[in-house]
Motif scaffolding. Structure first.
Motif: not given
Length: 523
Positions: A11, A15, A282-283, A285-288
């Motif tokens: 992770l 940001f 990161y992307t 995970r952030k976008r599921n």
């Protein structure tokens, strides 16, 4: 191209503002971009659109159509048995991330461990049954909610649910060729002559033997049936994507595009490959995203010449290229996109010469790709362009189809879908609904000439290409896009991601102002 291993998401804590923007603004923004803190200026990094939404009725209709297509390909008086994937151990009491078996998920959308699908075809009459583990409050305390019977029916559209604890009783009834009756009164009749399992394609099928060991064990128990391999059924069905599937695949691609864009923006202020790699995780995970479709490849300089480099431990050095081969998985569908770009935002003359050959090969493939064209034609087209380019640069001495393979040693591409290297035959012509990767590459490894056999022919070859080799060594370039075959040709599903030299340079100039990496100390 990708090794199928599992790992755990890293992770990132980097940001920055992400908003919708058109790449058509890049050139202007590269000249007049304000600091990213100015909310009035649109970002050039394209945030992935919202995930596609389907109603229960839409999902159930899609799954019912798939099951009907599978049943149509079953012989009369047969039963298809699809088992859940086995849990895979990581170490000690820690397991890998659980991922459902593709074909069971393709027909049910169930992620529950221990689920089994039975499709029975008596003559032309088809019936469907799900064995699902009964909810267990003690297990749910540790591992989360399990499906109720109502959940399993709502998700899959299959109405007949049986407790998975009775599966062994059903198997025993099959062995003795008797009808099965569950404790709840569900009957599955006898009169079956053929059983279909997912099975290895022979002893040499290492992947199949590993993935379908349990199924092979079950199949071996049934001596009085015709045992058939169900994999050809799914290889055929999954090769043509429905509009429903294409929406899911497009979302995985969109997430991957954003990850690539963030990486291109961050590379100039990064010192290590793992920092750029972190933008990808990161992307995702952030976008599921469910996960990655394969371990990400982030290779700078010489590391870009290793096809399956997945360590991400090298330094980021200005003046070198960075090769990024990454793909998000969303709802079991995997993207697969590669970009190669200059760390400092500008291609050198030598880098541009190699890159342009690969770009031209990609373009040539796209021009001939349409329904009716065999996949082998695409490979030949890419090889021809690369061979001509390498000959022009002095990296080969003959256009014999062999020398060029020293620098372009892999295939043009592969089918894409629930696996990054998806199922399907390569001997069939292209047809609407097929999705394939277009990924030519050139890799000038610095030790490539050292391991050639010491023959007069090779000594002459090395002598003639040595000046060009010294000029281009340690340059590795791959460009990979995901193409959907349509009625009239192809659609570039990854077209939003900059690809040409001018577009990449313009994008990086603008995007680098939006993300700044913060390297860890000490180095």
């Amino acid at each position: 191209m990708k090794k199928l291993i599992s790992a755990i998401f890293v992770l990132s804590i980097i940001f920055s503002g992400i908003s919708q923007a058109g790449f058509s603004q890049v050139s202007a923004l590269s000249r007049s971009r304000r600091p990213s803190s100015d909310a009035s200026t649109a970002s050039v990094i394209k945030a992935a659109p919202p995930a596609p939404k389907f109603t229960d009725a839409e999902r159930q209709a899609e799954l019912a159509a798939r099951r009907a297509a599978a049943a149509k390909r079953m012989p009369p008086n047969s039963i298809l048995l699809l088992f859940s994937a086995e849990t895979r151990n990581y170490a000690g009491d820690v397991d890998f991330y659980y991922r459902q078996e593709n074909n069971l998920y393709y027909l049910t959308n169930l992620k529950q461990k221990g689920s089994v699908l039975i499709i029975r075809k008596a003559g032309e009459n088809v019936s469907e049954y799900l064995f699902v583990p009964k909810r267990d409050p003690s297990r749910e305390t540790w591992n989360g909610k399990m499906y109720s019977n109502e959940d399993a029916s709502r998700i899959s559209g299959i109405r007949t649910i049986i407790d998975a604890a009775e599966l062994s009783k059903f198997v025993e009834a099959l062995e003795t060729k008797e009808a099965f009756k569950s404790s709840g009164g569900v009957e599955i009749g006898g009169g079956i002559t053929d059983l279909l399992f997912l099975l290895p394609n022979g002893d040499s099928d290492e992947i199949g033997n590993a993935e379908y060991a349990s199924e092979s064990g079950y199949a071996a128990r049934f001596k009085d049936y015709n045992i058939r391999n169900a994999r050809p059924i799914f290889d055929e069905l999954r090769q043509i994507k429905s509009p429903y599937e294409i929406k899911l695949l497009q979302h995985a691609i969109d997430i991957t595009i954003e990850a690539q864009m963030r990486s291109m923006a961050a590379v100039g202020s990064s010192k290590w490959e793992y920092e750029v790699h972190a933008e990808v995780d990161y992307t995702f995970r952030k976008r599921n995203a469910d996960y990655w479709g394969y371990p990400s490849i982030v290779g700078g300089g010489p590391n870009a010449t290793t096809l399956h480099y997945d360590e991400s431990q090298g330094r980021i050095i200005p003046g070198q290229l960075l090769l990024m081969d990454v793909g998000a998985e969303y709802d079991h569908y995997s993207a697969d996109i590669t970009r190669t770009y200059p760390v400092n935002g500008k291609f050198s003359k030598e880098q541009a010469e190699i890159y342009q050959i690969v770009y031209d090969a990609q373009e040539a493939v796209a021009k001939v790709a349409k329904p009716g064209v065999p996949f082998s034609r695409l490979q030949a087209e890419a090889l021809s362009v690369i061979e001509n380019g390498l000959f022009r640069l002095g990296l080969i001495t003959k256009k014999d189809g062999r020398q060029a393979r020293r620098w372009f040693m892999h295939g043009l591409g592969h089918w894409l879908g629930m696996n990054v290297h998806d199922v399907g035959r390569y001997g069939v012509p292209l047809a609407p609904g097929m999705v394939f990767t277009n990924e030519p590459g050139i890799y000038i490894r610095e030790d490539a000439l050292e391991y050639l056999p010491d023959t007069p022919e090779n000594r002459e070859f090395i002598s003639k290409i040595r000046p060009a080799f010294e000029k281009y060594k340690n340059i590795g370039v791959r460009i990979e896009d995901d193409l959907l075959v349509t009625d009239g040709g192809i659609e570039w599903m990854s077209k939003k991601l900059p690809r040409s030299i001018p577009d990449i340079e313009a994008f990086m100039a603008a995007a680098s102002r939006e993300i700044t990496a913060s390297p860890l100390k000490p180095e």
